[in-house]
Design a protein around this motif. Structure first.
Motif, short mmCIF file in Angstrom:
data_model
loop_
_atom_site.label_atom_id
_atom_site.label_comp_id
_atom_site.label_asym_id
_atom_site.label_seq_id
_atom_site.Cartn_x
_atom_site.Cartn_y
_atom_site.Cartn_z
N PRO A 196 0.73 -1.22 -0.08
CA PRO A 196 0.15 0.02 0.05
C PRO A 196 0.78 1.27 0.10
CG PRO A 196 0.11 -0.81 1.98
CD PRO A 196 0.75 -1.85 1.32
N ILE A 197 1.59 1.56 -1.15
CA ILE A 197 2.48 2.82 -1.22
C ILE A 197 1.58 3.85 -1.87
CG2 ILE A 197 4.52 3.61 -2.16
CD1 ILE A 197 5.70 0.85 -1.62
N ASP A 198 1.57 4.87 -1.47
CA ASP A 198 0.96 6.01 -1.79
C ASP A 198 1.92 6.94 -2.78
OD1 ASP A 198 -0.72 8.31 -2.59
OD2 ASP A 198 -1.05 8.95 -0.37
N PRO A 199 1.62 7.27 -4.21
CA PRO A 199 2.44 7.65 -4.91
C PRO A 199 3.01 9.13 -4.57
CG PRO A 199 0.52 7.51 -6.08
CD PRO A 199 0.41 6.96 -4.80
N ILE A 200 2.05 9.79 -3.52
CA ILE A 200 2.02 11.31 -3.08
C ILE A 200 2.75 11.47 -1.86
CG2 ILE A 200 0.95 13.51 -2.68
CD1 ILE A 200 0.55 12.54 -5.38
N LYS A 201 2.32 11.01 -0.76
CA LYS A 201 2.84 10.81 0.35
C LYS A 201 2.50 9.46 1.33
CE LYS A 201 -0.76 13.19 2.90
NZ LYS A 201 -1.19 12.27 3.85
N ARG A 250 10.91 0.26 -2.27
CA ARG A 250 10.03 0.57 -3.44
C ARG A 250 9.70 1.93 -3.45
NH1 ARG A 250 5.96 -4.60 -2.89
NH2 ARG A 250 7.77 -6.15 -3.31
N THR A 251 9.66 2.75 -2.51
CA THR A 251 9.22 4.13 -2.73
C THR A 251 10.42 5.06 -3.32
OG1 THR A 251 10.00 4.98 -0.58
CG2 THR A 251 7.44 4.33 -0.86
N ARG A 252 11.67 4.51 -2.91
CA ARG A 252 12.93 5.08 -3.57
C ARG A 252 12.81 4.85 -5.01
NH1 ARG A 252 16.97 8.01 -2.78
NH2 ARG A 252 18.46 6.30 -3.28
N ALA A 253 12.44 3.78 -5.52
CA ALA A 253 12.48 3.32 -6.85
C ALA A 253 11.33 4.27 -7.81
CB ALA A 253 12.22 1.88 -6.93
#
Length: 141
Positions: free
Chosen positions: A58-63, A92-95
């Motif tokens: 559940p990674i949000d692309p904004i925050k 995954r957020t760093r990518a």
């Protein structure tokens, strides 16, 4: 000064001087204790369990928000996670391009060791967009 060689009647001494033998044995005992290897302590690791669900994180692309509650539970956008999963989500957020913001929100009653561990994982992941949220709650402390 006279050195005694036993009794005065001229017979040879029948008892052995054990002091040098004890000294040698003590030195050998100390050497043996020093050369014994230090016992290694086992580290218990909880291995991940294979699951049939391959849902994306559940990674949000904004925050994204990482919070720590007073019980020491680390949550990612409201769902509890462990440190390995936190590192996976951070990688995954760093990518992602552009990298989403990471909001860190520890509870004022949370244990410092847990918050420090979370911050260490974040630092090791190399996240560049990070900020603390809710700092006004610490004014009373």
């Amino acid at each position: 000064m006279a050195i005694s060689g036993g009794r005065d009647d001229g017979e040879p001494m029948g008892e052995m001087n054990t002091t040098p033998l004890i000294d040698v044995m003590l030195v050998l005992l100390i050497m043996f204790i020093i050369t014994i290897p230090i016992q290694t302590h086992a580290v218990k690791i909880d291995l991940p369990v294979n699951s049939d669900q391959n849902t994306p994180p559940p990674i949000d692309p904004i925050k994204n928000t990482v919070s720590v509650d007073p019980a020491g539970t680390v949550t990612w956008n409201g769902s509890p996670i462990d440190m390995v999963t936190l590192r996976l989500y951070l990688d995954r957020t760093r990518a992602m391009s552009p990298e989403p913001e990471l909001h860190v929100q520890p509870d004022p009653q949370a244990r410092y060791a847990v918050v420090d561990n979370v911050l260490a994982v974040i630092k090791r992941s190399g996240v560049t967009k990070m900020g603390f949220v809710g700092n006004e709650q610490y004014r009373a402390f």
